[in-house]
Design an enzyme around this catalytic site. Structure first.
Site, PDB file in Angstrom:
ATOM      1  N   THR A 179       0.833  -1.190   0.000  1.00 25.28           N
ATOM      2  CA  THR A 179       0.000   0.000   0.000  1.00 25.28           C
ATOM      3  C   THR A 179       0.875   1.251   0.000  1.00 25.28           C
ATOM      4  O   THR A 179       1.929   1.275   0.613  1.00 25.28           O
ATOM      5  CB  THR A 179      -0.891  -0.002   1.254  1.00 25.28           C
ATOM      6  OG1 THR A 179      -1.783  -1.102   1.174  1.00 25.28           O
ATOM      7  CG2 THR A 179      -1.686   1.282   1.380  1.00 25.28           C
ATOM      8  N   THR A 238      -5.515   6.710   5.150  1.00 25.91           N
ATOM      9  CA  THR A 238      -5.441   5.270   5.341  1.00 25.91           C
ATOM     10  C   THR A 238      -6.265   4.883   6.562  1.00 25.91           C
ATOM     11  O   THR A 238      -6.333   5.630   7.523  1.00 25.91           O
ATOM     12  CB  THR A 238      -3.983   4.800   5.532  1.00 25.91           C
ATOM     13  OG1 THR A 238      -3.954   3.377   5.670  1.00 25.91           O
ATOM     14  CG2 THR A 238      -3.335   5.418   6.752  1.00 25.91           C
ATOM     15  N   GLY A 239      -6.915   3.737   6.507  1.00 25.19           N
ATOM     16  CA  GLY A 239      -7.745   3.304   7.626  1.00 25.19           C
ATOM     17  C   GLY A 239      -8.969   2.557   7.142  1.00 25.19           C
ATOM     18  O   GLY A 239      -9.009   2.071   6.008  1.00 25.19           O
ATOM     19  N   GLY A 285     -12.049   2.342   5.414  1.00 24.30           N
ATOM     20  CA  GLY A 285     -12.522   3.237   4.377  1.00 24.30           C
ATOM     21  C   GLY A 285     -13.954   3.719   4.511  1.00 24.30           C
ATOM     22  O   GLY A 285     -14.271   4.844   4.105  1.00 24.30           O
TER      23      GLY A 285
END
Length: 219
Positions: free
Chosen positions: A88, A138-139, A141
Site C-alpha cells: 500500500t 489510510t484506515g 474506508g
C-alpha cells in the site's frame, strides 16, 4: 478501482487524469483499458506479501471482523524484516512551481467481501488535491467515505481558520467514532506537512529540500 493485475494502480489513475475521460474505471474494464494503453500488468502471486498473508491467516483462524488483524502488533513486527518492493502507498507532493498532488493505492482490509470498494479510489474520501492542500488517507474506508474525510480536511483549511495540523486532527477525530481508526498524510501550499494517525504505527516519511525523514511508531 477493483483492479487485480495492474502493477501500479496509481499509474493507471494518472493516465485517466491526463486523458480527462472517463473519470473513473473499475474491474476488468479498467484492466483491459490499462493493457491497451501499455500500463504494466502483474500477477496475483507477485502482489502477495508475507505480512498480508500473516494477517489473513490470523484473521481466518480467529474468525475476526474484516480488518481486525490489519494492525495486529505481532504481524506488524515481522514487517521490519521484510524488503518493501510491493504494498500500500499514499503520497502527497508540493513542487517548486506550487503544484499540489495526491495519490493512494491499497489492497483493502483483510477479510473484505468480494466487490467491496473502500475510500482509496473515491476522490474526496481517501484522496484529494486542490490549490491549497493535498491529502492521502489510510484506515477503515467506510468511515472516510461517510465523512468525505479528505475533502473535509481541505474545506477546513480553505474555509476556516484551521491550520493543516488542526484540520488533520479534526478529521481523524470525526472518523474515529464511526470505526475509522487510521491516519493520513497532508501537505499544504506553504509546504507545511501533517502525518497524524490513531493506529499502532504508520510507516511514513518526508522529503523536503533534499532532507529525508522517516518514522514508524508514535515517536
Amino acid at each position: 478501482a477493483g483492479v487485480t493485475n495492474v502493477k501500479s494502480p496509481i499509474s493507471l489513475a494518472k493516465l485517466l487524469l491526463e486523458k480527462g475521460w472517463p473519470l473513473m474505471m473499475v474491474g476488468s474494464g479498467a484492466e483491459k483499458f490499462a493493457e491497451g494503453e501499455g500500463i504494466e500488468l502483474t500477477t496475483q502471486k507477485k502482489l502477495k506479501t508475507d505480512l498480508r498473508k500473516a494477517q489473513w491467516e490470523k484473521w481466518k483462524a480467529t474468525k475476526g471482523s474484516p480488518g481486525s488483524t490489519d494492525e495486529d502488533d505481532e504481524a506488524m513486527s515481522a514487517v521490519l524484516e521484510l524488503d518493501f518492493e510491493t504494498g500500500t502507498v499514499g503520497a502527497v507532493a508540493l513542487d517548486s512551481d506550487g503544484n499540489l498532488a495526491a495519490a493512494t493505492s491499497t489492497g483493502g482490509m483483510t477479510g473484505k467481501p468480494p466487490g467491496r470498494i473502500g475510500d482509496t479510489a473515491i476522490i474526496g474520501a481517501g484522496t484529494w488535491a486542490d490549490q491549497n492542500v493535498a491529502i492521502s488517507c489510510t484506515g477503515v474506508g467506510e468511515a472516510y467515505i461517510r465523512t468525505s474525510a479528505a475533502k473535509r480536511l481541505a474545506d477546513l483549511v480553505e474555509l476556516t481558520e484551521s491550520n493543516l495540523e488542526d484540520a488533520a486532527e479534526t478529521v481523524l477525530s470525526e472518523v474515529s467514532p464511526i470505526g475509522g481508526r487510521g491516519g493520513l498524510i497532508a501537505v499544504d501550499s506553504d509546504g507545511n506537512i501533517s502525518m497524524p494517525f490513531k493506529t499502532t504505527m504508520m510507516y511514513r516519511g518526508s522529503w523536503i529540500d533534499g532532507e529525508i525523514s522517516t518514522a514508524i511508531g508514535p515517536n
